[in-house]
Design an enzyme around this catalytic site. Sequence first.
Site, PDB file in Angstrom:
ATOM      1  N   ASP A 114       0.690  -1.053   0.533  1.00 37.07           N
ATOM      2  CA  ASP A 114      -0.257  -0.192  -0.197  1.00 37.07           C
ATOM      3  C   ASP A 114       0.657   1.643   0.003  1.00 37.07           C
ATOM      4  OD1 ASP A 114      -2.667   1.021   0.565  1.00 37.07           O
ATOM      5  OD2 ASP A 114      -2.112   2.052   2.143  1.00 37.07           O
ATOM      6  N   TYR A 221      -1.801  11.112   2.327  1.00 33.53           N
ATOM      7  CA  TYR A 221      -2.373  12.377   1.213  1.00 33.53           C
ATOM      8  C   TYR A 221      -2.089  13.229   0.718  1.00 33.53           C
ATOM      9  CZ  TYR A 221      -3.853   7.424   1.714  1.00 33.53           C
ATOM     10  OH  TYR A 221      -3.897   6.086   1.756  1.00 33.53           O
ATOM     11  N   HIS A 280      -7.315  -6.615  -0.856  1.00 39.32           N
ATOM     12  CA  HIS A 280      -5.921  -5.704  -1.005  1.00 39.32           C
ATOM     13  C   HIS A 280      -5.115  -6.128   0.382  1.00 39.32           C
ATOM     14  CE1 HIS A 280      -4.366  -1.872  -1.163  1.00 39.32           C
ATOM     15  NE2 HIS A 280      -3.663  -1.657   0.060  1.00 39.32           N
TER      16      HIS A 280
END
Length: 319
Positions: A114, A221, A280
């Site tokens: 990730d 982010y 995921h």
Amino acid sequence: MSAIMSAPTALIETAFIEANGLSFEVDMCGQGDKLALFLHGFPESKFSWRAQMPLLAELGYTAWAPNLRGYGKSSRPLGIQNYTMPLLMADVAGLIDAAQARGITGPVTLIAHDWGGAIGWSFALGRIRPLERFIVMNLPHPSLFLKAIRTWAQFKKSWYVFFFQLPWLPEKLFTMNNAQVVADAFYKMAVNKDRFPPEVLAEYRKNALIPGAMTAMINYYRATIRYRDPDIDYSVPVPLDTPTLMLWGEEDSALGKELTYGTEKLVRDFTIRYLPQVSHWVQQEAPEAVNAMIKAWIEGRTVPQAGYGGRLLFSEGDS
């Protein structure tokens, strides 16, 4: 048996390592002269590698899994500008240097998932430090992601990246009700929900509720959108020489399997294995298959394929 008890966590110890001007809370396992450095994702922690660290120790490595900056008890610098990719790569370099200063002077294998995968790709492509191997899980080559994010299909899946650009609201949402949204991110996305019992979810809830932690985690982010490094341009792909193993849970609701297509043209020594009916959270949901794949690849054997739910389909002679 619950996921939290499925790995010999008693072999893992925790220490604090000074690197790149920060203090990192690092899980450690093994005493080999080679370094296996694990980079976790969002909203995970070093805990996400609990099933893989003993394996690397058995293979002759010293395994380090740090809480990345802002996570857990690692340093948590304030400000979005302190979570840019160049700083995150410098943290990895600093940890490798710290390991070498402690006598772990053999080759380095970087293992990432990730957000850790995003850092890992950038680190490997930038040749920041020599790597013997790179293992990446459910994070595509940055050139392929950059191309895909311009499509409507991936844009819809990546909506949360843009939501995270808002001030304070994402933090409030993720921490309310004892960080229920964090727990849901694992449990609801997982195919095999038995791998995420309450005691595992409690670990991630606890980390998210540390004062300031959620802001730091989301700042990754924010920084990637607001602070573009002019020296990093993935619109023109650069081939990677480092031998690379990619493991991909196919039921990833955030990153489509199609993001992996074409990676073999960008990595000179590339192996990929898909895990059908695995989410995921691949290394936590299918640790047995992931570990068998890593072990075979490092040992130079045929890497087994996976059937549904991470069930291994060994090649002839490898069973």
